[in-house]
Motif scaffolding. Structure first.
Motif, PDB file in Angstrom:
ATOM      1  N   ASN A   1      -1.852  18.785  21.141  1.00 60.68           N
ATOM      2  CA  ASN A   1      -1.958  18.092  22.428  1.00 60.68           C
ATOM      3  C   ASN A   1      -1.756  16.608  22.170  1.00 60.68           C
ATOM      4  OD1 ASN A   1      -2.452  17.266  25.018  1.00 60.68           O
ATOM      5  ND2 ASN A   1      -4.680  17.430  24.861  1.00 60.68           N
ATOM      6  N   THR A   2      -0.507  16.183  22.208  1.00 59.99           N
ATOM      7  CA  THR A   2      -0.188  14.789  21.875  1.00 59.99           C
ATOM      8  C   THR A   2      -0.248  13.876  23.080  1.00 59.99           C
ATOM      9  OG1 THR A   2       2.182  15.234  22.176  1.00 59.99           O
ATOM     10  CG2 THR A   2       1.291  15.460  19.941  1.00 59.99           C
ATOM     11  N   GLY A   3      -0.429  14.443  24.282  1.00 63.63           N
ATOM     12  CA  GLY A   3      -0.419  13.614  25.466  1.00 63.63           C
ATOM     13  C   GLY A   3       0.995  13.202  25.836  1.00 63.63           C
TER      14      GLY A   3
ATOM     15  N   HIS B   1      -2.448   7.553  29.134  1.00 64.88           N
ATOM     16  CA  HIS B   1      -1.427   8.558  28.802  1.00 64.88           C
ATOM     17  C   HIS B   1      -2.005   9.718  27.982  1.00 64.88           C
ATOM     18  CE1 HIS B   1       1.886   6.188  30.429  1.00 64.88           C
ATOM     19  NE2 HIS B   1       1.300   5.127  29.916  1.00 64.88           N
ATOM     20  N   ARG B   2      -3.318   9.756  27.849  1.00 66.20           N
ATOM     21  CA  ARG B   2      -4.025  10.857  27.156  1.00 66.20           C
ATOM     22  C   ARG B   2      -3.539  11.049  25.722  1.00 66.20           C
ATOM     23  NH1 ARG B   2      -8.540  11.249  28.898  1.00 66.20           N
ATOM     24  NH2 ARG B   2      -8.725  13.325  27.974  1.00 66.20           N
ATOM     25  N   VAL B   3      -3.242   9.952  25.055  1.00 65.57           N
ATOM     26  CA  VAL B   3      -2.870  10.004  23.636  1.00 65.57           C
ATOM     27  C   VAL B   3      -4.118   9.577  22.860  1.00 65.57           C
ATOM     28  CG1 VAL B   3      -1.300   9.173  21.840  1.00 65.57           C
ATOM     29  CG2 VAL B   3      -0.478   9.470  24.193  1.00 65.57           C
ATOM     30  N   LEU B   4      -5.026  10.536  22.619  1.00 68.58           N
ATOM     31  CA  LEU B   4      -6.375  10.202  22.189  1.00 68.58           C
ATOM     32  C   LEU B   4      -6.721  10.686  20.783  1.00 68.58           C
ATOM     33  CD1 LEU B   4      -8.279  10.964  25.513  1.00 68.58           C
ATOM     34  CD2 LEU B   4      -7.447   8.760  24.667  1.00 68.58           C
ATOM     35  N   SER B   5      -5.853  11.437  20.153  1.00 72.45           N
ATOM     36  CA  SER B   5      -6.172  11.965  18.823  1.00 72.45           C
ATOM     37  C   SER B   5      -6.166  10.849  17.781  1.00 72.45           C
ATOM     38  CB  SER B   5      -5.180  13.060  18.435  1.00 72.45           C
ATOM     39  OG  SER B   5      -3.845  12.585  18.532  1.00 72.45           O
ATOM     40  N   GLY B   6      -6.770  11.160  16.635  1.00 74.17           N
ATOM     41  CA  GLY B   6      -6.829  10.187  15.545  1.00 74.17           C
ATOM     42  C   GLY B   6      -7.119  10.905  14.241  1.00 74.17           C
ATOM     43  N   LYS B   7      -7.286  10.145  13.155  1.00 74.98           N
ATOM     44  CA  LYS B   7      -7.503  10.788  11.860  1.00 74.98           C
ATOM     45  C   LYS B   7      -8.200   9.855  10.882  1.00 74.98           C
ATOM     46  CE  LYS B   7      -3.139   8.941  11.898  1.00 74.98           C
ATOM     47  NZ  LYS B   7      -2.181   8.843  13.010  1.00 74.98           N
ATOM     48  N   TRP B   8      -9.034  10.481  10.048  1.00 74.77           N
ATOM     49  CA  TRP B   8      -9.576   9.800   8.881  1.00 74.77           C
ATOM     50  C   TRP B   8      -8.539   9.870   7.766  1.00 74.77           C
ATOM     51  CZ3 TRP B   8     -13.485   6.584   8.659  1.00 74.77           C
ATOM     52  CH2 TRP B   8     -14.559   6.692   9.552  1.00 74.77           C
ATOM     53  N   LEU B   9      -8.322   8.758   7.078  1.00 71.48           N
ATOM     54  CA  LEU B   9      -7.324   8.647   6.016  1.00 71.48           C
ATOM     55  C   LEU B   9      -7.999   8.499   4.660  1.00 71.48           C
ATOM     56  CD1 LEU B   9      -5.034   5.942   7.684  1.00 71.48           C
ATOM     57  CD2 LEU B   9      -4.935   8.422   7.988  1.00 71.48           C
ATOM     58  N   MET B  10      -7.453   9.184   3.677  1.00 74.52           N
ATOM     59  CA  MET B  10      -7.917   9.081   2.294  1.00 74.52           C
ATOM     60  C   MET B  10      -6.729   8.713   1.415  1.00 74.52           C
ATOM     61  SD  MET B  10     -10.069  12.615   2.655  1.00 74.52           S
ATOM     62  CE  MET B  10      -9.450  12.954   4.308  1.00 74.52           C
TER      63      MET B  10
ATOM     64  N   GLN C   1      -0.879   8.687  -2.542  1.00 71.85           N
ATOM     65  CA  GLN C   1      -0.600   9.588  -1.436  1.00 71.85           C
ATOM     66  C   GLN C   1      -1.760   9.528  -0.459  1.00 71.85           C
ATOM     67  OE1 GLN C   1       0.983  12.569  -4.696  1.00 71.85           O
ATOM     68  NE2 GLN C   1       1.196  13.570  -2.716  1.00 71.85           N
ATOM     69  N   VAL C   2      -1.528  10.008   0.745  1.00 69.62           N
ATOM     70  CA  VAL C   2      -2.568   9.917   1.764  1.00 69.62           C
ATOM     71  C   VAL C   2      -2.863  11.296   2.337  1.00 69.62           C
ATOM     72  CG1 VAL C   2      -0.908   9.376   3.616  1.00 69.62           C
ATOM     73  CG2 VAL C   2      -3.315   8.739   3.874  1.00 69.62           C
ATOM     74  N   ILE C   3      -4.153  11.573   2.501  1.00 65.30           N
ATOM     75  CA  ILE C   3      -4.634  12.786   3.156  1.00 65.30           C
ATOM     76  C   ILE C   3      -5.171  12.384   4.524  1.00 65.30           C
ATOM     77  CG2 ILE C   3      -6.325  14.659   3.083  1.00 65.30           C
ATOM     78  CD1 ILE C   3      -6.309  14.335  -0.001  1.00 65.30           C
ATOM     79  N   CYS C   4      -4.821  13.137   5.555  1.00 67.65           N
ATOM     80  CA  CYS C   4      -5.267  12.851   6.917  1.00 67.65           C
ATOM     81  C   CYS C   4      -6.044  14.045   7.464  1.00 67.65           C
ATOM     82  CB  CYS C   4      -4.079  12.595   7.843  1.00 67.65           C
ATOM     83  SG  CYS C   4      -2.910  11.347   7.252  1.00 67.65           S
ATOM     84  N   ALA C   5      -7.198  13.780   8.033  1.00 69.76           N
ATOM     85  CA  ALA C   5      -7.995  14.811   8.705  1.00 69.76           C
ATOM     86  C   ALA C   5      -8.129  14.399  10.167  1.00 69.76           C
ATOM     87  CB  ALA C   5      -9.370  14.949   8.056  1.00 69.76           C
ATOM     88  N   HIS C   6      -7.625  15.236  11.067  1.00 68.43           N
ATOM     89  CA  HIS C   6      -7.456  14.861  12.471  1.00 68.43           C
ATOM     90  C   HIS C   6      -8.603  15.331  13.364  1.00 68.43           C
ATOM     91  CE1 HIS C   6      -3.095  13.581  12.465  1.00 68.43           C
ATOM     92  NE2 HIS C   6      -3.240  14.064  11.247  1.00 68.43           N
ATOM     93  N   ASN C   7      -8.806  14.578  14.454  1.00 71.77           N
ATOM     94  CA  ASN C   7      -9.713  15.010  15.520  1.00 71.77           C
ATOM     95  C   ASN C   7      -9.067  14.702  16.867  1.00 71.77           C
ATOM     96  OD1 ASN C   7     -10.258  12.116  15.252  1.00 71.77           O
ATOM     97  ND2 ASN C   7     -11.903  12.481  16.730  1.00 71.77           N
ATOM     98  N   GLN C   8      -9.712  15.110  17.943  1.00 70.15           N
ATOM     99  CA  GLN C   8      -9.088  15.084  19.264  1.00 70.15           C
ATOM    100  C   GLN C   8      -9.195  13.742  19.992  1.00 70.15           C
ATOM    101  OE1 GLN C   8      -7.227  17.566  20.689  1.00 70.15           O
ATOM    102  NE2 GLN C   8      -7.404  18.535  18.682  1.00 70.15           N
ATOM    103  N   ASP C   9     -10.285  12.969  19.772  1.00 66.81           N
ATOM    104  CA  ASP C   9     -10.538  11.819  20.646  1.00 66.81           C
ATOM    105  C   ASP C   9     -11.104  10.641  19.858  1.00 66.81           C
ATOM    106  OD1 ASP C   9     -11.130  10.050  22.667  1.00 66.81           O
ATOM    107  OD2 ASP C   9     -12.277  11.467  23.880  1.00 66.81           O
ATOM    108  N   PHE C  10     -10.271   9.636  19.628  1.00 70.45           N
ATOM    109  CA  PHE C  10     -10.731   8.465  18.875  1.00 70.45           C
ATOM    110  C   PHE C  10     -11.698   7.616  19.683  1.00 70.45           C
ATOM    111  CE2 PHE C  10      -7.199   6.394  21.147  1.00 70.45           C
ATOM    112  CZ  PHE C  10      -7.687   5.103  21.388  1.00 70.45           C
ATOM    113  N   THR C  11     -11.731   7.794  21.014  1.00 68.56           N
ATOM    114  CA  THR C  11     -12.645   6.994  21.835  1.00 68.56           C
ATOM    115  C   THR C  11     -14.056   7.567  21.848  1.00 68.56           C
ATOM    116  OG1 THR C  11     -12.220   8.166  23.933  1.00 68.56           O
ATOM    117  CG2 THR C  11     -10.691   6.406  23.328  1.00 68.56           C
TER     118      THR C  11
END
Length: 247
Positions: free
Chosen positions: A84-86, A117-126, A166-176
């Motif tokens: 759901n990228t918005g 625009h409902r573009v609310l996802s985000g990610k923790w970066l390692m 290199q980078v690892i990303c763990a995503h979630n739905q709403d950065f707000t």
């Protein structure tokens, strides 16, 4: 490397502009991905998949002589993954209008666009050096996705002519939703990961807001450090927008 954040302590500051990182991001996104979809693939196949696709061994550019294609990302889709990228196209159109208007660009103006625009996802970066530690951390978060604890995790493939990280990303739905961001940090830490993390909204990625951007925005909005001295041990999270402690 696609998900560039602010330099971590001890890193040399590179001279590249944000546009360079954005171009690398687009190239990685467009190249083929190696994906384990836990919603459709038998769990019994996961260990072999993981062993055959270790991120420190998968070449970003492939091998033309051997017929091996370039690889942008290695990813695990969790049991609860629901893309759901918005409205990204509308977001980018509004962004261009904002820039043309001459209005100041800040975290709040970008957040407003993301909400509209409902573009609310985000990610923790390692960000980790290629090698054993990277592969181990990747296995930890990949298994968490397999178990349905994270909706999407991905790791960049190895660039033999890059910075060695290199980078690892763990995503979630709403950065707000700060509580949701903290919960994802807790899930990552529960797997045994102790390295430093930074959090980036996907809206920043879509708008090309990377390190050394012209608007002088920090490209990540939270920082998490694992505090070994706390009882019980847990993360110390700071907002890079307000400079206030979150946990």
């Amino acid at each position: 490397m696609e998900e560039e954040g602010a330099p971590v302590e001890g890193d040399a500051v590179t001279p590249f502009a944000a546009e360079t990182y954005a171009a690398e991001a687009m190239a990685a996104y467009m190249d083929p991905w190696i994906v384990f979809d836990s919603r459709r693939t038998p769990r019994s196949e996961f260990d072999a998949w993981l062993e055959n696709n270790g991120p420190s061994q998968v070449n970003r550019f492939g091998d033309e002589k051997s017929g091996v294609s370039p690889v942008g990302w290695i990813a695990v889709l969790g049991l609860n993954y629901c893309p759901n990228t918005g409205d990204v196209a509308g977001l980018q159109e509004s962004w261009e209008k904002l820039l043309a208007s001459g209005r100041p660009v800040s975290f709040q103006t970008v957040k407003e666009l993301a909400l509209n625009h409902r573009v609310l996802s985000g990610k923790w970066l390692m960000h980790l050096d290629s090698g054993f530690k990277l592969d181990h951390v990747w296995e930890c978060v990949a298994r968490a996705a397999l178990e349905g604890k994270i909706s999407l995790v991905k790791v960049s493939s190895h660039n033999p002519i890059g910075e060695g990280k290199q980078v690892i990303c763990a995503h979630n739905q709403d950065f707000t939703d700060e509580s949701e961001v903290v919960r994802l940090d807790n899930v990552i830490r529960a797997t045994g990961v102790k390295c430093g993390l930074t959090y980036k909204p996907d809206v920043y990625t879509y708008l090309g807001i990377y390190r050394n951007n012209r608007w002088k925005l920090c490209p990540t909005i939270y920082e998490s450090k694992f505090d070994l001295e706390r009882v019980p041990r847990r993360s110390h999270i700071i907002s890079r927008v307000t400079n206030l402690e979150v946990t």
